[in-house]
Design a protein around this motif. Structure first.
Motif, PDB file in Angstrom:
ATOM      1  N   ARG A  84     126.751  51.997 -31.759  1.00  0.00           N
ATOM      2  CA  ARG A  84     127.026  51.428 -33.093  1.00  0.00           C
ATOM      3  C   ARG A  84     128.318  52.006 -33.654  1.00  0.00           C
ATOM      4  NH1 ARG A  84     121.686  52.844 -35.312  1.00  0.00           N
ATOM      5  NH2 ARG A  84     122.924  53.594 -37.049  1.00  0.00           N
ATOM      6  N   GLU A  87     131.234  51.334 -30.130  1.00  0.00           N
ATOM      7  CA  GLU A  87     131.334  49.976 -29.567  1.00  0.00           C
ATOM      8  C   GLU A  87     130.449  49.025 -30.377  1.00  0.00           C
ATOM      9  OE1 GLU A  87     133.261  48.986 -27.118  1.00  0.00           O
ATOM     10  OE2 GLU A  87     133.987  50.941 -26.459  1.00  0.00           O
ATOM     11  N   ASP A  89     130.563  45.936 -31.272  1.00  0.00           N
ATOM     12  CA  ASP A  89     130.280  44.608 -30.724  1.00  0.00           C
ATOM     13  C   ASP A  89     129.201  44.665 -29.655  1.00  0.00           C
ATOM     14  OD1 ASP A  89     132.105  43.395 -32.401  1.00  0.00           O
ATOM     15  OD2 ASP A  89     133.704  43.328 -30.897  1.00  0.00           O
ATOM     16  N   LEU A  90     129.278  45.666 -28.791  1.00  0.00           N
ATOM     17  CA  LEU A  90     128.265  45.832 -27.751  1.00  0.00           C
ATOM     18  C   LEU A  90     126.907  46.158 -28.370  1.00  0.00           C
ATOM     19  CD1 LEU A  90     127.517  45.906 -24.780  1.00  0.00           C
ATOM     20  CD2 LEU A  90     128.323  48.278 -24.702  1.00  0.00           C
ATOM     21  N   TRP A  92     125.893  45.288 -31.298  1.00  0.00           N
ATOM     22  CA  TRP A  92     125.415  44.051 -31.921  1.00  0.00           C
ATOM     23  C   TRP A  92     124.734  43.164 -30.877  1.00  0.00           C
ATOM     24  CZ3 TRP A  92     123.830  41.590 -35.937  1.00  0.00           C
ATOM     25  CH2 TRP A  92     123.734  40.212 -35.912  1.00  0.00           C
ATOM     26  N   HIS A  93     125.346  43.006 -29.710  1.00  0.00           N
ATOM     27  CA  HIS A  93     124.757  42.157 -28.666  1.00  0.00           C
ATOM     28  C   HIS A  93     123.421  42.724 -28.181  1.00  0.00           C
ATOM     29  CE1 HIS A  93     127.901  39.179 -28.315  1.00  0.00           C
ATOM     30  NE2 HIS A  93     128.798  40.150 -28.338  1.00  0.00           N
ATOM     31  N   LEU A  94     123.337  44.030 -28.034  1.00  0.00           N
ATOM     32  CA  LEU A  94     122.081  44.656 -27.616  1.00  0.00           C
ATOM     33  C   LEU A  94     120.994  44.432 -28.664  1.00  0.00           C
ATOM     34  CD1 LEU A  94     120.316  46.462 -25.825  1.00  0.00           C
ATOM     35  CD2 LEU A  94     121.322  48.437 -27.012  1.00  0.00           C
ATOM     36  N   ALA A  96     120.913  42.185 -31.009  1.00  0.00           N
ATOM     37  CA  ALA A  96     120.614  40.752 -31.113  1.00  0.00           C
ATOM     38  C   ALA A  96     119.652  40.326 -30.002  1.00  0.00           C
ATOM     39  CB  ALA A  96     121.905  39.937 -31.058  1.00  0.00           C
ATOM     40  N   ALA A  97     119.828  40.876 -28.792  1.00  0.00           N
ATOM     41  CA  ALA A  97     118.902  40.572 -27.687  1.00  0.00           C
ATOM     42  C   ALA A  97     117.503  41.071 -28.024  1.00  0.00           C
ATOM     43  CB  ALA A  97     119.404  41.198 -26.388  1.00  0.00           C
ATOM     44  N   ARG A 100     116.042  38.660 -30.596  1.00  0.00           N
ATOM     45  CA  ARG A 100     115.603  37.397 -29.972  1.00  0.00           C
ATOM     46  C   ARG A 100     114.275  37.590 -29.249  1.00  0.00           C
ATOM     47  NH1 ARG A 100     121.033  37.030 -28.962  1.00  0.00           N
ATOM     48  NH2 ARG A 100     120.809  37.856 -26.852  1.00  0.00           N
TER      49      ARG A 100
END
Length: 118
Positions: A84, A87, A89-90, A92-94, A96-97, A100
């Motif tokens: 956090r 990185e 953006d990374l 955020w993707h983690l 977000a997964a 989901r």
């Protein structure tokens, strides 16, 4: 982890999540007074389990056992904290997964409740 290994027990400190790469794990509630153990899910590769550890300092809510030999990636809470910061953006993707996946669990639970009530 070899087949039969207990990866987490309900009530353990939750300090990491796991991305299942190979094999299957059983998620279950241990037996309690007057009730047997309860199977909640069998997870296959590609699923993150123990994800609540990434969100807060909670204890494990279920037992996780390797149904067969498994390979997984351990994602420590401290790693996500560093992501956090370093990185975003990374991270955020983690996260977000994870969101989901949690949403999928809610949808499946609601479908089960509808089926049982209908």
């Amino acid at each position: 982890f070899p087949a039969g290994s207990v990866i987490a027990r309900q009530g353990d400190d939750a300090d990491a999540a796991y991305l299942l790469l190979e094999g299957q794990v059983l998620i279950s509630l241990p037996p309690g007074p007057g009730r047997p153990a309860t199977r909640l899910a069998v997870l296959a590769p590609g699923v993150i389990f123990g994800e609540s550890a990434l969100l807060d300092d909670a204890c494990r809510t279920a037992d996780v056992t390797a149904r067969e030999a498994i390979r997984c990636l351990r994602i420590a809470r401290e790693t996500v904290t560093a992501l956090r910061r370093d990185e975003p953006d990374l991270a955020w993707h983690l996260l977000a997964a994870v969101a989901r996946q949690l949403n999928g669990h809610v949808i499946a639970a609601n479908a089960t409740i509808d089926r049982l009530e209908g």
